[in-house]
Design a protein around this motif. Sequence first.
Motif, short mmCIF file in Angstrom:
data_model
loop_
_atom_site.label_atom_id
_atom_site.label_comp_id
_atom_site.label_asym_id
_atom_site.label_seq_id
_atom_site.Cartn_x
_atom_site.Cartn_y
_atom_site.Cartn_z
N VAL A 58 0.87 -1.18 0.00
CA VAL A 58 0.00 0.00 0.00
C VAL A 58 0.91 1.23 0.00
CG1 VAL A 58 -1.83 1.23 1.20
CG2 VAL A 58 -1.78 -1.27 1.23
N LEU A 59 1.10 1.78 -1.19
CA LEU A 59 2.04 2.88 -1.36
C LEU A 59 1.37 4.25 -1.26
CD1 LEU A 59 4.05 1.33 -4.33
CD2 LEU A 59 4.43 1.06 -1.87
N GLY A 60 0.04 4.27 -1.36
CA GLY A 60 -0.69 5.52 -1.21
C GLY A 60 -0.73 6.40 -2.44
N GLU A 61 -0.27 5.89 -3.57
CA GLU A 61 -0.28 6.68 -4.80
C GLU A 61 -1.54 6.45 -5.63
OE1 GLU A 61 3.36 5.54 -6.65
OE2 GLU A 61 4.59 6.40 -5.07
N ASN A 62 -1.96 5.19 -5.67
CA ASN A 62 -3.13 4.83 -6.46
C ASN A 62 -3.86 3.72 -5.71
OD1 ASN A 62 -4.75 3.21 -8.36
ND2 ASN A 62 -3.89 4.54 -9.94
N GLU A 63 -5.06 4.01 -5.24
CA GLU A 63 -5.79 3.06 -4.39
C GLU A 63 -6.08 1.75 -5.11
OE1 GLU A 63 -9.98 2.85 -1.98
OE2 GLU A 63 -8.88 4.74 -1.93
N GLN A 64 -6.41 1.82 -6.40
CA GLN A 64 -6.72 0.60 -7.16
C GLN A 64 -5.47 -0.28 -7.29
OE1 GLN A 64 -9.69 -0.57 -8.01
NE2 GLN A 64 -8.77 -2.42 -8.87
N ASP A 65 -4.34 0.34 -7.56
CA ASP A 65 -3.09 -0.43 -7.65
C ASP A 65 -2.74 -1.06 -6.30
OD1 ASP A 65 -2.84 0.24 -10.32
OD2 ASP A 65 -1.33 1.80 -9.97
N ASP A 66 -2.93 -0.30 -5.23
CA ASP A 66 -2.68 -0.82 -3.88
C ASP A 66 -3.58 -2.02 -3.60
OD1 ASP A 66 -0.86 1.24 -3.57
OD2 ASP A 66 -2.14 2.41 -2.22
N PHE A 67 -4.85 -1.88 -3.96
CA PHE A 67 -5.83 -2.96 -3.76
C PHE A 67 -5.40 -4.21 -4.52
CE2 PHE A 67 -9.70 -5.10 -5.37
CZ PHE A 67 -10.20 -5.58 -4.17
N GLU A 68 -5.02 -4.03 -5.79
CA GLU A 68 -4.63 -5.18 -6.61
C GLU A 68 -3.37 -5.86 -6.07
OE1 GLU A 68 -4.45 -3.70 -10.63
OE2 GLU A 68 -6.62 -3.38 -10.69
N ARG A 69 -2.42 -5.08 -5.57
CA ARG A 69 -1.22 -5.68 -4.97
C ARG A 69 -1.58 -6.50 -3.73
NH1 ARG A 69 1.33 -0.94 -6.94
NH2 ARG A 69 0.75 0.24 -5.08
N CYS A 70 -2.50 -5.99 -2.93
CA CYS A 70 -2.93 -6.73 -1.73
C CYS A 70 -3.64 -8.03 -2.11
CB CYS A 70 -3.84 -5.86 -0.86
SG CYS A 70 -2.97 -4.56 0.03
N VAL A 71 -4.52 -7.96 -3.10
CA VAL A 71 -5.22 -9.17 -3.55
C VAL A 71 -4.22 -10.20 -4.08
CG1 VAL A 71 -6.85 -10.08 -5.26
CG2 VAL A 71 -7.42 -8.00 -3.99
N ASP A 72 -3.24 -9.72 -4.86
CA ASP A 72 -2.22 -10.63 -5.39
C ASP A 72 -1.42 -11.28 -4.26
OD1 ASP A 72 -2.99 -10.05 -7.98
OD2 ASP A 72 -1.34 -8.65 -8.36
N GLU A 73 -1.11 -10.52 -3.22
CA GLU A 73 -0.35 -11.05 -2.08
C GLU A 73 -1.16 -12.12 -1.35
OE1 GLU A 73 2.92 -11.19 0.78
OE2 GLU A 73 2.68 -10.79 -1.35
N VAL A 74 -2.44 -11.88 -1.14
CA VAL A 74 -3.30 -12.87 -0.48
C VAL A 74 -3.35 -14.14 -1.31
CG1 VAL A 74 -5.68 -13.41 0.21
CG2 VAL A 74 -4.69 -11.18 0.78
N ALA A 75 -3.51 -14.00 -2.63
CA ALA A 75 -3.55 -15.17 -3.51
C ALA A 75 -2.22 -15.92 -3.45
CB ALA A 75 -3.87 -14.74 -4.94
N HIS A 76 -1.12 -15.18 -3.44
CA HIS A 76 0.21 -15.80 -3.37
C HIS A 76 0.39 -16.60 -2.07
CE1 HIS A 76 4.54 -16.24 -3.83
NE2 HIS A 76 4.66 -15.80 -2.60
N ILE A 77 0.01 -16.00 -0.96
CA ILE A 77 0.16 -16.68 0.33
C ILE A 77 -0.72 -17.93 0.38
CG2 ILE A 77 -0.30 -16.49 2.82
CD1 ILE A 77 0.53 -13.51 2.56
N ARG A 78 -1.96 -17.81 -0.08
CA ARG A 78 -2.85 -18.98 -0.05
C ARG A 78 -2.34 -20.10 -0.95
NH1 ARG A 78 -8.84 -16.15 -0.21
NH2 ARG A 78 -8.76 -15.24 1.90
N ALA A 79 -1.80 -19.75 -2.12
CA ALA A 79 -1.25 -20.77 -3.02
C ALA A 79 -0.04 -21.44 -2.38
CB ALA A 79 -0.87 -20.14 -4.36
N ALA A 80 0.80 -20.66 -1.71
CA ALA A 80 1.97 -21.22 -1.02
C ALA A 80 1.55 -22.16 0.10
CB ALA A 80 2.85 -20.09 -0.48
N LEU A 81 0.50 -21.79 0.82
CA LEU A 81 -0.01 -22.66 1.88
C LEU A 81 -0.48 -23.99 1.31
CD1 LEU A 81 -2.02 -20.29 4.21
CD2 LEU A 81 -0.11 -21.75 4.86
N ARG A 82 -1.16 -23.94 0.18
CA ARG A 82 -1.63 -25.18 -0.43
C ARG A 82 -0.45 -26.05 -0.85
NH1 ARG A 82 -6.23 -22.56 -0.89
NH2 ARG A 82 -8.18 -23.60 -1.30
N MET A 83 0.58 -25.44 -1.44
CA MET A 83 1.75 -26.22 -1.86
C MET A 83 2.44 -26.82 -0.64
SD MET A 83 3.26 -23.75 -4.87
CE MET A 83 4.89 -24.31 -4.54
N SER A 84 2.56 -26.05 0.42
CA SER A 84 3.22 -26.53 1.64
C SER A 84 2.43 -27.68 2.25
CB SER A 84 3.34 -25.38 2.63
OG SER A 84 3.84 -25.85 3.86
#
Length: 120
Positions: A58-84
């Motif tokens: 969350v860089l505070g420059e563009n709310e939509q970009d910040d939102f998309e980065r957060c969603v991508d991070e959640v997806a990444h963590i959940r995928a890693a949990l499944r692999m683990s």
Amino acid sequence: MGAAASIEMQKPTDASDILITGSLKYAKDEVIRLRELLGQYAKDAGFAEVIYDASDLVLGENEQDDFERCVDEVAHIRAALRMSTQKSRRQTRVKMTGSEDIQYQDFQNKRRSQSDISSD
């Protein structure tokens, strides 16, 4: 990690549950929750620095970009949990050596002989 992983396994890997909210606050809170939940495992694995907040996303420059980065991070963590979790299940398989049948232990802790598996 067992209880945490089993709860997260019930959530969509693609973070669509976060995406449909459209809320940066909700997405940011989910990132922080997951990072706090799993941060100790990262430290134990040797990561020198673990970022628990979402300041890297969350860089505070563009709310939509910040939102998309957060969603991508959640997806990444959940995928890693499944692999683990899948890796952990594979490691519970027990192979017998010698003249005995090779036996496997599935994730429900039931043993099956090689002949049982061959007949499936």
